[in-house]
Design an enzyme around this catalytic site. Structure first.
Site, PDB file in Angstrom:
ATOM      1  N   ASP A  13     -24.891 -18.688 -12.351  1.00 21.84           N
ATOM      2  CA  ASP A  13     -24.546 -18.638 -13.769  1.00 21.84           C
ATOM      3  C   ASP A  13     -24.493 -17.169 -14.181  1.00 21.84           C
ATOM      4  O   ASP A  13     -25.491 -16.458 -14.079  1.00 21.84           O
ATOM      5  CB  ASP A  13     -25.642 -19.387 -14.542  1.00 21.84           C
ATOM      6  CG  ASP A  13     -25.376 -19.414 -16.030  1.00 21.84           C
ATOM      7  OD1 ASP A  13     -24.534 -18.638 -16.525  1.00 21.84           O
ATOM      8  OD2 ASP A  13     -26.048 -20.205 -16.713  1.00 21.84           O
ATOM      9  N   ILE A  14     -23.353 -16.746 -14.669  1.00 19.83           N
ATOM     10  CA  ILE A  14     -23.174 -15.316 -14.975  1.00 19.83           C
ATOM     11  C   ILE A  14     -24.116 -14.850 -16.086  1.00 19.83           C
ATOM     12  O   ILE A  14     -24.472 -13.672 -16.143  1.00 19.83           O
ATOM     13  CB  ILE A  14     -21.700 -15.001 -15.312  1.00 19.83           C
ATOM     14  CG1 ILE A  14     -21.445 -13.499 -15.184  1.00 19.83           C
ATOM     15  CG2 ILE A  14     -21.301 -15.534 -16.670  1.00 19.83           C
ATOM     16  CD1 ILE A  14     -20.009 -13.117 -15.017  1.00 19.83           C
ATOM     17  N   ASN A  27     -11.282 -15.934 -25.194  1.00 17.66           N
ATOM     18  CA  ASN A  27      -9.922 -16.190 -25.697  1.00 17.66           C
ATOM     19  C   ASN A  27      -9.670 -15.176 -26.807  1.00 17.66           C
ATOM     20  O   ASN A  27     -10.591 -14.479 -27.236  1.00 17.66           O
ATOM     21  CB  ASN A  27      -9.749 -17.636 -26.170  1.00 17.66           C
ATOM     22  CG  ASN A  27     -10.681 -17.969 -27.325  1.00 17.66           C
ATOM     23  OD1 ASN A  27     -10.609 -17.347 -28.393  1.00 17.66           O
ATOM     24  ND2 ASN A  27     -11.584 -18.908 -27.104  1.00 17.66           N
ATOM     25  N   GLY A  35     -16.703 -23.069 -21.183  1.00 20.07           N
ATOM     26  CA  GLY A  35     -16.872 -22.331 -19.925  1.00 20.07           C
ATOM     27  C   GLY A  35     -17.807 -21.137 -20.039  1.00 20.07           C
ATOM     28  O   GLY A  35     -18.866 -21.209 -20.677  1.00 20.07           O
ATOM     29  N   VAL A  36     -17.412 -20.037 -19.416  1.00 21.04           N
ATOM     30  CA  VAL A  36     -18.199 -18.803 -19.413  1.00 21.04           C
ATOM     31  C   VAL A  36     -18.442 -18.331 -20.857  1.00 21.04           C
ATOM     32  O   VAL A  36     -19.562 -17.940 -21.230  1.00 21.04           O
ATOM     33  CB  VAL A  36     -17.440 -17.690 -18.648  1.00 21.04           C
ATOM     34  CG1 VAL A  36     -18.124 -16.354 -18.800  1.00 21.04           C
ATOM     35  CG2 VAL A  36     -17.308 -18.055 -17.178  1.00 21.04           C
ATOM     36  N   ASP A  37     -17.393 -18.385 -21.650  1.00 22.57           N
ATOM     37  CA  ASP A  37     -17.441 -17.922 -23.044  1.00 22.57           C
ATOM     38  C   ASP A  37     -18.519 -18.680 -23.823  1.00 22.57           C
ATOM     39  O   ASP A  37     -19.357 -18.079 -24.517  1.00 22.57           O
ATOM     40  CB  ASP A  37     -16.046 -18.182 -23.640  1.00 22.57           C
ATOM     41  CG  ASP A  37     -15.776 -17.370 -24.888  1.00 22.57           C
ATOM     42  OD1 ASP A  37     -16.574 -16.472 -25.195  1.00 22.57           O
ATOM     43  OD2 ASP A  37     -14.749 -17.646 -25.549  1.00 22.57           O
ATOM     44  N   THR A 126      -9.651 -19.112 -14.104  1.00 29.34           N
ATOM     45  CA  THR A 126      -9.612 -20.216 -13.124  1.00 29.34           C
ATOM     46  C   THR A 126     -10.212 -21.526 -13.649  1.00 29.34           C
ATOM     47  O   THR A 126     -10.292 -22.497 -12.902  1.00 29.34           O
ATOM     48  CB  THR A 126     -10.348 -19.838 -11.824  1.00 29.34           C
ATOM     49  OG1 THR A 126     -11.743 -19.670 -12.107  1.00 29.34           O
ATOM     50  CG2 THR A 126      -9.794 -18.580 -11.201  1.00 29.34           C
ATOM     51  N   GLY A 127     -10.637 -21.545 -14.913  1.00 29.58           N
ATOM     52  CA  GLY A 127     -11.214 -22.764 -15.477  1.00 29.58           C
ATOM     53  C   GLY A 127     -10.235 -23.416 -16.425  1.00 29.58           C
ATOM     54  O   GLY A 127      -9.199 -23.942 -16.009  1.00 29.58           O
ATOM     55  N   TYR A 129      -8.060 -22.146 -18.176  1.00 24.19           N
ATOM     56  CA  TYR A 129      -6.715 -21.553 -18.080  1.00 24.19           C
ATOM     57  C   TYR A 129      -5.989 -21.875 -16.762  1.00 24.19           C
ATOM     58  O   TYR A 129      -4.863 -21.404 -16.537  1.00 24.19           O
ATOM     59  CB  TYR A 129      -6.769 -20.046 -18.327  1.00 24.19           C
ATOM     60  CG  TYR A 129      -7.007 -19.657 -19.786  1.00 24.19           C
ATOM     61  CD1 TYR A 129      -7.003 -20.626 -20.801  1.00 24.19           C
ATOM     62  CD2 TYR A 129      -7.219 -18.336 -20.165  1.00 24.19           C
ATOM     63  CE1 TYR A 129      -7.218 -20.282 -22.129  1.00 24.19           C
ATOM     64  CE2 TYR A 129      -7.420 -17.979 -21.498  1.00 24.19           C
ATOM     65  CZ  TYR A 129      -7.426 -18.956 -22.473  1.00 24.19           C
ATOM     66  OH  TYR A 129      -7.622 -18.605 -23.795  1.00 24.19           O
TER      67      TYR A 129
HETATM   68  N1  AR6 Z   1     -21.133 -18.632 -14.908  1.00 27.29           N
HETATM   69  C1  AR6 Z   1     -20.195 -18.310 -13.987  1.00 27.29           C
HETATM   70  N2  AR6 Z   1     -19.009 -18.951 -13.882  1.00 27.29           N
HETATM   71  C2  AR6 Z   1     -18.768 -19.943 -14.771  1.00 27.29           C
HETATM   72  C3  AR6 Z   1     -19.693 -20.340 -15.772  1.00 27.29           C
HETATM   73  C4  AR6 Z   1     -20.935 -19.633 -15.814  1.00 27.29           C
HETATM   74  N3  AR6 Z   1     -21.868 -19.909 -16.720  1.00 27.29           N
HETATM   75  N4  AR6 Z   1     -19.137 -21.356 -16.487  1.00 27.29           N
HETATM   76  C5  AR6 Z   1     -17.917 -21.594 -15.969  1.00 27.29           C
HETATM   77  N5  AR6 Z   1     -17.685 -20.757 -14.931  1.00 27.29           N
HETATM   78  P1  AR6 Z   1     -13.462 -20.568 -17.907  1.00 27.29           P
HETATM   79  P2  AR6 Z   1     -10.828 -19.272 -18.265  1.00 27.29           P
HETATM   80  C6  AR6 Z   1     -16.487 -20.609 -14.074  1.00 27.29           C
HETATM   81  O1  AR6 Z   1     -12.918 -21.880 -18.340  1.00 27.29           O
HETATM   82  O2  AR6 Z   1     -10.197 -20.161 -17.256  1.00 27.29           O
HETATM   83  C7  AR6 Z   1     -12.961 -20.774 -22.755  1.00 27.29           C
HETATM   84  O3  AR6 Z   1     -12.951 -21.897 -23.579  1.00 27.29           O
HETATM   85  C8  AR6 Z   1     -15.494 -21.749 -14.051  1.00 27.29           C
HETATM   86  O4  AR6 Z   1     -15.878 -22.726 -13.086  1.00 27.29           O
HETATM   87  O5  AR6 Z   1     -14.783 -20.124 -18.434  1.00 27.29           O
HETATM   88  O6  AR6 Z   1     -10.527 -17.804 -18.249  1.00 27.29           O
HETATM   89  C9  AR6 Z   1     -12.515 -19.506 -23.462  1.00 27.29           C
HETATM   90  O7  AR6 Z   1     -12.915 -19.509 -24.835  1.00 27.29           O
HETATM   91  C10 AR6 Z   1     -14.213 -21.038 -13.674  1.00 27.29           C
HETATM   92  O8  AR6 Z   1     -14.128 -20.862 -12.255  1.00 27.29           O
HETATM   93  O9  AR6 Z   1     -12.439 -19.347 -18.297  1.00 27.29           O
HETATM   94  C11 AR6 Z   1     -11.029 -19.571 -23.329  1.00 27.29           C
HETATM   95  O10 AR6 Z   1     -10.437 -20.378 -24.323  1.00 27.29           O
HETATM   96  C12 AR6 Z   1     -14.364 -19.640 -14.281  1.00 27.29           C
HETATM   97  O11 AR6 Z   1     -15.755 -19.518 -14.610  1.00 27.29           O
HETATM   98  C13 AR6 Z   1     -10.821 -20.197 -21.983  1.00 27.29           C
HETATM   99  O12 AR6 Z   1     -11.990 -20.973 -21.740  1.00 27.29           O
HETATM  100  C14 AR6 Z   1     -13.537 -19.391 -15.526  1.00 27.29           C
HETATM  101  O13 AR6 Z   1     -13.499 -20.560 -16.315  1.00 27.29           O
HETATM  102  C15 AR6 Z   1     -10.708 -19.182 -20.868  1.00 27.29           C
HETATM  103  O14 AR6 Z   1     -10.409 -19.863 -19.674  1.00 27.29           O
END
Ligand code: AR6
Length: 176
Positions: A13-14, A27, A35-37, A126-127, A129
């Site tokens: 978890d980042i 975003n 997700g991460v955000d 990669t999530g 998006y």
């Molecule tokens: N720690 C590390 N990696 C993670 C975590 C975490 N806590 N949570 C998810 N991931 P995403 P995007 C991975 O969707 O594709 C948001 O709603 C996840 O498995 O977080 O850039 C924003 O507000 C994936 O491999 O980001 C934007 O609207 C990666 O992190 C949108 O999502 C990225 O997934 C951005 O989408």
């Protein structure tokens, strides 16, 4: 030849990373999401959101453009700063690779300007998006390797699961 720090990979978890800078896959609203955000805002707390709201009230009135990066406090996270960047949404009909590369370049530049010596990236785009992991990993690794990271002791990708870790491991082996 540019000077590069060794790239590390970790699974986890980042938001738990003890580094100077954690990169957020945000975003353009800068006001949070999933997700991460979502995890960064939940753990970072109101100070992170407050600084994001100030950015929206000032320099980024129309939002943070895709590929750009901006820093805020990390609030209650163990990191010192969050560098927010907006990845491109995957498209099968348009090549948006340069925008994904920009996220990495600009996040590193903002972190270097802050004086950060350690930085952790998620697998941007990669999530939600939907960018295919092997391709995102290839772009992320090649871009970071192409940047001057000599000011950093640690450049780490923090991957959420084994599949993402395997994709980055493969990119590290092949993107020389
Ligand atoms: N720690 C590390 N990696 C993670 C975590 C975490 N806590 N949570 C998810 N991931 P995403 P995007 C991975 O969707 O594709 C948001 O709603 C996840 O498995 O977080 O850039 C924003 O507000 C994936 O491999 O980001 C934007 O609207 C990666 O992190 C949108 O999502 C990225 O997934 C951005 O989408």
């Amino acid at each position: 030849m540019v000077a590069v720090a060794d790239i590390e990979l970790a699974i986890g978890d980042i938001t738990e990373q003890e580094v100077d800078v954690v990169v957020n896959a945000a975003n353009s609203s800068l006001l949070g999401g999933g997700g991460v955000d979502g995890a960064i805002h939940r753990k970072g707390g109101p100070d992170v959101l407050g600084e994001c709201q100030e950015l929206r009230a000032g320099r980024y009135g129309s939002g943070l453009p895709t590929g750009q990066a901006v820093a805020t406090t990390a609030g209650r996270l163990p990191a010192r700063w969050v560098v927010h960047t907006v990845g491109p949404v995957w498209s099968g009909s348009e090549d948006r690779s340069e925008l994904l590369a920009d996220c990495h370049r600009n996040a590193l530049a903002v972190a270097a300007e802050l004086g950060a010596r350690s930085i952790a990236f998620p697998a941007i785009s990669t999530g939600v998006y939907r960018w295919p992991l092997p391709d995102a990993a290839r772009i992320a690794v090649a871009t970071v390797r192409g940047c001057d990271t000599s000011g950093f002791d640690v450049v780490r990708f923090v991957l959420f699961d084994r599949a993402a870790h395997a994709a980055f491991e493969s990119a590290l082996r092949t993107e020389r």
